[in-house]
Design a protein around this motif. Structure first.
Motif, PDB file in Angstrom:
ATOM      1  N   ARG A  83      -0.010   4.157   2.066  1.00 53.33           N
ATOM      2  CA  ARG A  83      -0.025   5.600   2.339  1.00 53.33           C
ATOM      3  C   ARG A  83       1.313   6.036   2.930  1.00 53.33           C
ATOM      4  N   ASP A 135      -0.425   6.327  -1.998  1.00 51.42           N
ATOM      5  CA  ASP A 135      -1.293   7.397  -1.494  1.00 51.42           C
ATOM      6  C   ASP A 135      -0.432   8.309  -0.643  1.00 51.42           C
ATOM      7  N   THR A 192      -0.173  11.512   2.342  1.00 49.51           N
ATOM      8  CA  THR A 192      -0.848  12.224   3.417  1.00 49.51           C
ATOM      9  C   THR A 192       0.086  13.287   3.970  1.00 49.51           C
TER      10      THR A 192
END
Length: 216
Positions: free
Chosen positions: A60, A94, A96
């Motif tokens: 992430r 990923d 964020t």
């Protein structure tokens, strides 16, 4: 009493019709199973689902996407990110976003993201935040990862060189090993200077040849 001819004909045709219906139903079921096997997973975008399905690892990072970018820095970071994931297909990216409130500065946004569990696995931070982040347990020691890279490429040590004056700021003593361990690496340096205009110094009655010697 003998059955009517039509009744006899229907009874004679019933088993073949049932076999036809059953055969058609079985064909439909098999076709559906093949379709599920062939197309299951297509269109899935959740990194966690993709990683679990393909036995990969999720990484992430900050930001909404790794593609494009507007500024030069954004384009450079995008290119680095794209190349990294190209070289490491075993990793699923990923993204964020930072938790923000209008009154909070960048430092506050980082701490909020860490406390809220939305922070990335790898992040950049200002060096003056190092001690706070280490003391709060938000950072992990990089020594295992550094050792792994050094086994593959000894020259990696040159690329992660930390100036002696900066090293105490981003390292912490490991009481078990008795050694200082690195919790961050330096990726760029910022040099600040104080500029002043001599003409304005003269107008203010100050000596333009005697500028301030510190930030006070």
């Amino acid at each position: 009493m003998k059955p009517e001819p039509n009744t006899v004909l229907m009874n004679a045709r019933k088993p073949p019709m049932l076999r036809l219906v059953y055969g058609f139903g079985l064909t439909v079921i098999i076709a559906l199973c093949v379709w599920v096997v062939a197309f299951s997973g297509r269109g899935v975008t959740d990194p966690e689902v993709l990683a679990k399905r393909d036995n990969k690892q999720v990484l992430r990072l900050w930001g909404g996407t790794s593609d494009g970018g507007v500024t030069v820095i954004e384009k450079i970071n995008s290119a680095i990110s794209t190349e990294f994931f190209r070289e490491h297909p075993e990793i699923v990216p990923d993204r964020t976003t930072r938790l923000r409130i209008p009154e909070s500065a960048a430092d506050g946004a980082l701490l909020m993201s860490l406390a809220g569990g939305t922070a990335p696995d790898v992040l950049g931070y200002n060096i003056y935040q190092s001690q706070t982040l280490m003391e709060q347990g938000f950072l992990a020691s990089l020594e295992p990862f550094i050792a792994e890279e050094l086994e593959k490429d000894p020259s990696f040590a040159e690329r992660i060189y930390i100036p002696p004056k900066i090293e105490p700021v981003i390292t912490r003593l490991n009481t078990e090993s008795g050694k200082r361990e690195r919790y961050g690496l330096v990726n760029n340096y910022t040099i600040k200077g104080l500029l002043y205009r001599k003409d304005l110094f003269k107008e203010a009655g100050l000596d333009p040849d005697r500028p301030p010697k510190d930030w006070n």
